[in-house]
Design a protein around this motif. Structure first.
Motif, PDB file in Angstrom:
ATOM      1  N   GLY A  67     -16.248   9.869  18.539  1.00  0.00           N
ATOM      2  CA  GLY A  67     -15.516   9.119  17.972  1.00  0.00           C
ATOM      3  C   GLY A  67     -13.878  10.417  18.267  1.00  0.00           C
ATOM      4  O   GLY A  67     -13.042  10.450  16.960  1.00  0.00           O
ATOM      5  N   GLU A  68     -13.305  10.443  19.313  1.00  0.00           N
ATOM      6  CA  GLU A  68     -12.081  10.667  19.441  1.00  0.00           C
ATOM      7  C   GLU A  68     -11.114   9.687  19.438  1.00  0.00           C
ATOM      8  O   GLU A  68      -9.611  10.243  19.380  1.00  0.00           O
ATOM      9  CB  GLU A  68     -11.620  11.193  21.495  1.00  0.00           C
ATOM     10  N   TYR A  69     -11.170   8.665  19.243  1.00  0.00           N
ATOM     11  CA  TYR A  69     -10.589   7.465  19.612  1.00  0.00           C
ATOM     12  C   TYR A  69      -9.930   6.571  18.145  1.00  0.00           C
ATOM     13  O   TYR A  69     -11.121   6.275  17.647  1.00  0.00           O
ATOM     14  CB  TYR A  69     -10.432   6.134  20.952  1.00  0.00           C
TER      15      TYR A  69
ATOM     16  N   VAL B 231     -23.480   0.697  19.304  1.00  0.00           N
ATOM     17  CA  VAL B 231     -23.131   0.519  20.408  1.00  0.00           C
ATOM     18  C   VAL B 231     -21.393   0.877  20.380  1.00  0.00           C
ATOM     19  O   VAL B 231     -20.995   1.777  21.460  1.00  0.00           O
ATOM     20  CB  VAL B 231     -23.115  -0.585  20.967  1.00  0.00           C
ATOM     21  N   LEU B 232     -20.847   1.846  19.588  1.00  0.00           N
ATOM     22  CA  LEU B 232     -19.574   1.700  20.054  1.00  0.00           C
ATOM     23  C   LEU B 232     -19.173   3.460  19.398  1.00  0.00           C
ATOM     24  O   LEU B 232     -18.325   3.983  19.773  1.00  0.00           O
ATOM     25  CB  LEU B 232     -18.871   0.992  18.364  1.00  0.00           C
ATOM     26  N   GLY B 233     -19.745   3.628  18.785  1.00  0.00           N
ATOM     27  CA  GLY B 233     -20.596   4.853  18.587  1.00  0.00           C
ATOM     28  C   GLY B 233     -19.712   5.732  17.561  1.00  0.00           C
ATOM     29  O   GLY B 233     -19.431   6.591  17.353  1.00  0.00           O
ATOM     30  N   THR B 234     -18.982   4.809  16.155  1.00  0.00           N
ATOM     31  CA  THR B 234     -18.178   4.696  15.251  1.00  0.00           C
ATOM     32  C   THR B 234     -18.469   3.974  14.063  1.00  0.00           C
ATOM     33  O   THR B 234     -18.617   2.676  13.990  1.00  0.00           O
ATOM     34  CB  THR B 234     -17.106   4.344  15.941  1.00  0.00           C
ATOM     35  N   PRO B 235     -19.327   4.876  13.370  1.00  0.00           N
ATOM     36  CA  PRO B 235     -20.786   4.173  12.247  1.00  0.00           C
ATOM     37  C   PRO B 235     -19.853   3.374  11.667  1.00  0.00           C
ATOM     38  O   PRO B 235     -18.592   3.287  11.677  1.00  0.00           O
ATOM     39  CB  PRO B 235     -20.998   4.856  11.415  1.00  0.00           C
TER      40      PRO B 235
ATOM     41  N   LYS C 208     -16.117   6.286  32.347  1.00  0.00           N
ATOM     42  CA  LYS C 208     -17.242   7.384  31.900  1.00  0.00           C
ATOM     43  C   LYS C 208     -16.061   8.454  31.051  1.00  0.00           C
ATOM     44  O   LYS C 208     -16.712   8.852  30.871  1.00  0.00           O
ATOM     45  CB  LYS C 208     -17.607   7.752  32.972  1.00  0.00           C
ATOM     46  N   GLU C 209     -15.657   8.357  31.435  1.00  0.00           N
ATOM     47  CA  GLU C 209     -14.877   9.127  30.923  1.00  0.00           C
ATOM     48  C   GLU C 209     -13.781   8.595  29.756  1.00  0.00           C
ATOM     49  O   GLU C 209     -14.550   9.258  28.373  1.00  0.00           O
ATOM     50  CB  GLU C 209     -13.243  10.110  31.107  1.00  0.00           C
ATOM     51  N   PHE C 210     -13.750   7.549  30.062  1.00  0.00           N
ATOM     52  CA  PHE C 210     -13.782   6.772  28.529  1.00  0.00           C
ATOM     53  C   PHE C 210     -14.523   6.256  27.271  1.00  0.00           C
ATOM     54  O   PHE C 210     -14.978   6.370  25.760  1.00  0.00           O
ATOM     55  CB  PHE C 210     -12.885   5.211  28.666  1.00  0.00           C
TER      56      PHE C 210
ATOM     57  N   ALA D 132       0.032  -1.289   0.325  1.00  0.00           N
ATOM     58  CA  ALA D 132      -0.331   0.117   0.035  1.00  0.00           C
ATOM     59  C   ALA D 132       0.841   1.029   0.079  1.00  0.00           C
ATOM     60  O   ALA D 132       0.461   2.590   0.348  1.00  0.00           O
ATOM     61  CB  ALA D 132      -0.633   0.528   1.639  1.00  0.00           C
ATOM     62  N   GLY D 133       1.895   0.886  -0.268  1.00  0.00           N
ATOM     63  CA  GLY D 133       3.344   2.351  -0.531  1.00  0.00           C
ATOM     64  C   GLY D 133       3.564   2.868   0.941  1.00  0.00           C
ATOM     65  O   GLY D 133       4.024   3.956   1.622  1.00  0.00           O
ATOM     66  N   ILE D 134       3.364   2.228   2.201  1.00  0.00           N
ATOM     67  CA  ILE D 134       3.682   2.118   3.746  1.00  0.00           C
ATOM     68  C   ILE D 134       5.176   1.993   3.806  1.00  0.00           C
ATOM     69  O   ILE D 134       5.091   0.515   4.553  1.00  0.00           O
ATOM     70  CB  ILE D 134       2.387   2.153   4.719  1.00  0.00           C
ATOM     71  N   THR D 135       5.848   2.484   4.162  1.00  0.00           N
ATOM     72  CA  THR D 135       7.205   2.034   4.516  1.00  0.00           C
ATOM     73  C   THR D 135       7.530   2.349   5.644  1.00  0.00           C
ATOM     74  O   THR D 135       8.752   2.203   6.518  1.00  0.00           O
ATOM     75  CB  THR D 135       8.208   3.361   3.434  1.00  0.00           C
ATOM     76  N   ASP D 136       6.688   3.658   6.356  1.00  0.00           N
ATOM     77  CA  ASP D 136       7.300   4.108   7.731  1.00  0.00           C
ATOM     78  C   ASP D 136       6.830   3.533   8.371  1.00  0.00           C
ATOM     79  O   ASP D 136       5.548   3.492   8.448  1.00  0.00           O
ATOM     80  CB  ASP D 136       6.884   5.790   7.856  1.00  0.00           C
ATOM     81  N   PRO D 137       7.283   3.553   9.775  1.00  0.00           N
ATOM     82  CA  PRO D 137       6.168   2.835  10.790  1.00  0.00           C
ATOM     83  C   PRO D 137       5.061   3.639  11.249  1.00  0.00           C
ATOM     84  O   PRO D 137       4.935   4.767  11.123  1.00  0.00           O
ATOM     85  CB  PRO D 137       7.239   2.582  12.165  1.00  0.00           C
ATOM     86  N   VAL D 138       3.798   2.853  11.381  1.00  0.00           N
ATOM     87  CA  VAL D 138       2.892   3.684  11.668  1.00  0.00           C
ATOM     88  C   VAL D 138       2.668   4.128  12.639  1.00  0.00           C
ATOM     89  O   VAL D 138       2.459   3.264  13.685  1.00  0.00           O
ATOM     90  CB  VAL D 138       1.687   2.747  11.340  1.00  0.00           C
ATOM     91  N   GLU D 139       2.329   5.348  13.492  1.00  0.00           N
ATOM     92  CA  GLU D 139       1.709   5.634  14.233  1.00  0.00           C
ATOM     93  C   GLU D 139       0.610   5.799  14.962  1.00  0.00           C
ATOM     94  O   GLU D 139      -0.179   6.165  14.441  1.00  0.00           O
ATOM     95  CB  GLU D 139       2.490   7.115  15.000  1.00  0.00           C
ATOM     96  N   LEU D 140      -0.350   5.218  15.983  1.00  0.00           N
ATOM     97  CA  LEU D 140      -0.940   4.614  16.640  1.00  0.00           C
ATOM     98  C   LEU D 140      -1.261   5.029  18.294  1.00  0.00           C
ATOM     99  O   LEU D 140      -0.722   5.055  19.009  1.00  0.00           O
ATOM    100  CB  LEU D 140      -1.560   3.496  15.994  1.00  0.00           C
ATOM    101  N   ASP D 141      -2.762   5.447  18.524  1.00  0.00           N
ATOM    102  CA  ASP D 141      -3.031   5.608  19.621  1.00  0.00           C
ATOM    103  C   ASP D 141      -3.947   4.388  20.214  1.00  0.00           C
ATOM    104  O   ASP D 141      -4.830   4.905  19.539  1.00  0.00           O
ATOM    105  CB  ASP D 141      -3.300   6.577  19.949  1.00  0.00           C
ATOM    106  N   PHE D 142      -3.678   3.587  20.818  1.00  0.00           N
ATOM    107  CA  PHE D 142      -4.436   2.854  21.599  1.00  0.00           C
ATOM    108  C   PHE D 142      -5.054   3.330  22.737  1.00  0.00           C
ATOM    109  O   PHE D 142      -3.996   3.447  23.470  1.00  0.00           O
ATOM    110  CB  PHE D 142      -4.051   1.412  22.173  1.00  0.00           C
ATOM    111  N   TRP D 143      -6.648   3.063  23.491  1.00  0.00           N
ATOM    112  CA  TRP D 143      -7.180   3.792  24.464  1.00  0.00           C
ATOM    113  C   TRP D 143      -7.703   2.452  25.031  1.00  0.00           C
ATOM    114  O   TRP D 143      -8.172   1.173  23.965  1.00  0.00           O
ATOM    115  CB  TRP D 143      -8.375   4.628  24.041  1.00  0.00           C
TER     116      TRP D 143
END
Length: 526
Positions: free
Chosen positions: A413-415, A442-446, A404-406, A356-367
């Motif tokens: 859709g913040e995460y 239930v996920l708030g993420t369509p 509750k915050e999570f 897919a043309g992705i050569t650099d490490p993918v930076e992600l935030d896991f919550w």
């Protein structure tokens, strides 16, 4: 001595207990007048059923009634406040209930068909984001031809509708106590169930007394229950060993389960009830995020995650790898993710990204949530981070928040990537697919998948024989593997740790894995 009780679940999770040694008691030995104290790390997020599609149900099941319910050992809904059935020749589109005579709320107000209609309609009116309104998509309108009869007319065939009505989200509330167009927010609740809520301290304690006006299927074997809420499992186990509480439910870590099984002096007065559960853990990918919107990124993660290593290191035999959203013990379970991705492979994941043309490490935030699924969640996400980063293909930053915050964050859709757990609303494959797809879920993420929502689910819901819909759910799971919007990780076992004089633990979990507090008793002989 330490006693272990093991429950093996059937396909519908209707459990039959297998007891050994001195953990076997007779009902004649119970003392129904005594209070039981139960500890859990799963506290309610709300006291209003119209807002709850989560573990708040534990409290609701014990304080409210529903039209139908899942008593211990049942594989299908049984009468609670009413006798119900689909009208003949209605093609699973007209569901009629006859309310039982003489039902009242604990304040003396009458429970009738009008109260039922009011309770369900306020869910749809208030329409809480991520709330139980999402379960009522097939409901067209509710009719009350007389005070004892309520008729649900559906906009399409839905053989799962009785299962939905059996969930605590559909608890019947008193119209005089609950606003029609907003949530009740005075810290109180009023129902017609086996218990009344005598007092409640958020995040601390709920005190339940027996309801003298209750008329239902529950045979209460105690004189009341106090539920203590713990933020961490360690102090909960300590309280059990010090006999400050009588039993625990939800939140035990794998290390604590193993430790409770050990032959050691502090376990001499304890027993452990083990149940084959249907609770699952999974990752959610928010397709609106720039990085995980790319399918190759999601596929690469699916190719790298080592479930066996995760379960072995973090859960020590108290869970097992899961390769589909439908777990073992439920009809239509598959291993679709393993079939597609096979064993973890860095080389294959690298090829997916490079293609897919992705050569650099993918930076992600896991919550993840720090206080909902037990203390082991921290270790679980640390292990996921290790696995992904050791590949050299990802750089993961972890974030933990109280529930509750999570919850507020993922619903907005913040995460980009977050971990969730799922305890079934009812034991049917529909309940492991439908809640997660569609614009409102239930996920708030369509998760838009017309093949699932417009074709496969409607087909399956026309069939009242739920064992005959495996083809549709196999196809739905294949679509989910292709999309990788959700990544199943593991399926857990359920444990109730209790003092040796507490009976009923083997009967306390209903097929929805909701705690039926009335089954617990204190034994007067050993």
């Amino acid at each position: 001595m330490f006693n272990r009780t093991s429950l093996q679940a059937t396909a519908a999770l209707a459990s039959i207990s297998v007891l050994s040694g001195c953990s076997v008691f007779s009902d004649a030995e119970s003392t129904a007048e005594q209070r039981i104290v139960v500890g859990t790390t799963s506290s309610p997020t709300t006291l209003d059923p119209a807002a709850a599609w989560d573990n708040s149900w534990e409290l609701f099941r014990n304080v409210f009634q529903t039209l139908v319910a899942f008593p211990t050992g049942s594989a299908a809904p049984k009468p609670d406040a009413a006798d119900c059935q689909f009208k003949p020749d209605s093609n699973s589109r007209v569901f009629e209930c006859s309310i039982h005579d003489g039902l009242t709320f604990s304040n003396g107000h009458k429970l009738d068909a009008n109260a039922v209609k009011y309770s369900i309609e306020r869910i749809r009116t208030i329409k809480v984001e991520g709330g139980p309104n999402g379960m009522l998509g097939s409901l067209d309108k509710i009719e009350v031809p007389d005070p004892s009869t309520v008729v649900f007319r559906l906009n399409k065939p839905d053989a799962t509708f009785p299962f939905i009505l059996a969930t605590p989200a559909m608890s019947i509330v008193d119209p005089a106590e609950y606003p029609a167009d907003k949530l009740r927010e005075d810290g109180k609740l009023m129902g017609s169930g086996p218990y009344v809520l005598d007092s409640y301290q958020e995040g601390e304690e709920a005190r339940l007394n027996t309801n003298p006006s209750y008329k239902g299927f529950a045979d209460r074997k105690n004189g009341g229950v106090t539920i203590r809420y713990f933020k961490e499992s360690e102090p909960m186990v300590a309280a059990l060993r010090k006999k400050e509480i009588d039993a625990t439910y939800r939140g035990l870590t794998a290390a604590e389960v193993v430790d409770l099984q050990a032959d050691k002096p502090e376990n001499e007065h304890l027993q452990l009830v083990e149940s084959t559960g249907a609770d699952i853990r999974y990752l959610v990918f928010n397709a609106k995020d720039g990085a995980v919107a790319k399918l190759p990124v999601r596929k690469a993660i699916a190719q790298l995650v080592d479930r066996d290593e995760l379960v072995s290191k973090v859960y020590q035999g108290t869970a097992e790898p899961l390769y589909s959203m439908v777990p073992k013990g439920i009809a239509a379970h598959t291993t679709k993710f393993y079939d597609r991705f096979g064993s973890p492979s860095v080389s294959k994941a690298k090829a997916i990204l490079r293609g897919a043309g992705i050569t650099d490490p993918v930076e992600l935030d896991f919550w993840y949530t720090t206080d909902r699924y037990g203390s082991a969640t921290v270790g679980e996400f640390a292990e996921l981070k290790r696995q992904l980063e050791e590949s050299g293909l990802f750089k993961i930053t972890l974030h933990g928040k109280p529930w509750k915050e999570f919850q507020a964050g993922y619903q907005h859709g913040e995460y980009p990537v977050f971990g969730r757990g799922w305890f079934p609303d009812f034991p049917d494959p529909d309940n492991f697919i439908a809640p997660f797809v569609g614009k409102e879920n239930v996920l708030g993420t369509p998760y838009i998948s017309p093949e699932i929502t417009d074709d496969l689910l409607p087909k399956s819901r026309r069939v009242s024989d739920r064992g005959a819909v495996t083809d549709e759910f196999n196809q739905a799971q294949e679509v989910m593997v292709q999309d990788v919007r959700l990544l199943p990780l593991w399926q857990g076992k359920l444990y109730i740790a209790a003092s040796e004089d507490i009976g009923g633990g083997e009967r306390a979990l209903d097929p929805q894995t909701v705690m039926q507090m009335w089954e617990l008793s204190r034994r007067t002989s050993w």
